[in-house]
Design an enzyme around this catalytic site. Sequence first.
Site, PDB file in Angstrom:
ATOM      1  N   SER A   1     -15.953  84.394  42.047  1.00 52.22           N
ATOM      2  CA  SER A   1     -16.587  85.707  42.144  1.00 52.22           C
ATOM      3  C   SER A   1     -16.587  86.387  40.779  1.00 52.22           C
ATOM      4  O   SER A   1     -15.689  86.152  39.954  1.00 52.22           O
ATOM      5  CB  SER A   1     -15.841  86.597  43.145  1.00 52.22           C
ATOM      6  OG  SER A   1     -16.329  87.919  43.109  1.00 52.22           O
TER       7      SER A   1
ATOM      8  N   TYR B   1      -8.174  89.946  46.304  1.00 55.51           N
ATOM      9  CA  TYR B   1      -9.381  89.103  46.291  1.00 55.51           C
ATOM     10  C   TYR B   1      -9.671  88.595  44.885  1.00 55.51           C
ATOM     11  O   TYR B   1      -9.931  87.401  44.682  1.00 55.51           O
ATOM     12  CB  TYR B   1     -10.560  89.910  46.822  1.00 55.51           C
ATOM     13  CG  TYR B   1     -11.878  89.162  46.835  1.00 55.51           C
ATOM     14  CD1 TYR B   1     -12.199  88.299  47.883  1.00 55.51           C
ATOM     15  CD2 TYR B   1     -12.805  89.331  45.815  1.00 55.51           C
ATOM     16  CE1 TYR B   1     -13.404  87.621  47.911  1.00 55.51           C
ATOM     17  CE2 TYR B   1     -14.013  88.658  45.833  1.00 55.51           C
ATOM     18  CZ  TYR B   1     -14.313  87.807  46.883  1.00 55.51           C
ATOM     19  OH  TYR B   1     -15.515  87.138  46.889  1.00 55.51           O
TER      20      TYR B   1
END
Length: 254
Positions: free
Chosen positions: A145, A160
């Site tokens: 990401s 995350y």
Amino acid sequence: MSFPTERTAVLTGAASARGIGRATADRLAGDGWSIAILDIDGTAAEEAAADIAQRHGVRTVGVAADVSDEASVDAALTTVEGSVPPIVALVNLAGISSPTAFMQETKEAWDRVFAVNMTGTFLVTQRVLHGMIERGLGRVVSISSISAQRGGGTYSKVAYSASKAGIIGFTRALAREMGEHGITVNAVAPGPVDTDIMGGTLTEERKEDMSRDILVGRVGTVEDIAALICFLVGPDAGYITAATYDINGGLQVS
């Protein structure tokens, strides 16, 4: 080694109709791949597989799997191996977000994010690699990401971002070990994409706000990401490994 005509791509977390995995599965099926969908929601996985088979005329299987559980992963992939052609590609898409600020984060929630995003990638990849090594051919693509590179700043926060940073290190180190076996290992780091992992469907107002610093002036689509993944698992990407591909419209310039 040339690509076999009969080949399967395994995609984890790919049952959602609005997800990157489903778009990737559709595109691969259109290119003649057999498709195996592993998802925590077994019913949704079966329905997605049936839909893809009906529309593209390829062999498919949908199986329930908790990627954070070794026994569940092994059982699911045993089913896959008995149902479709040999696995040539693995796309690790299963993941959960975490918009919780660091000082409010709990160990339980932190562990769950890493169990799915990082340990799940380890378990599924290790299980699939046995067959790839034996056949001397394989493609592994895992989803990182932009949050791993920028330190969040889109939707999810520290847990995350840290787990997705782990995917980059995992990819680079594993590529070193797998090269001699004819297996490439790469990562894709998307910027903001209109999927449910962003906290639900993005409103037009939220899309506009998120697009302010994106050079191409819009958030990404699942089709944008799927196109890149499909190239990386295909026959033309055999000289690409240990790479992390930014696909963020210019939001992060590396």
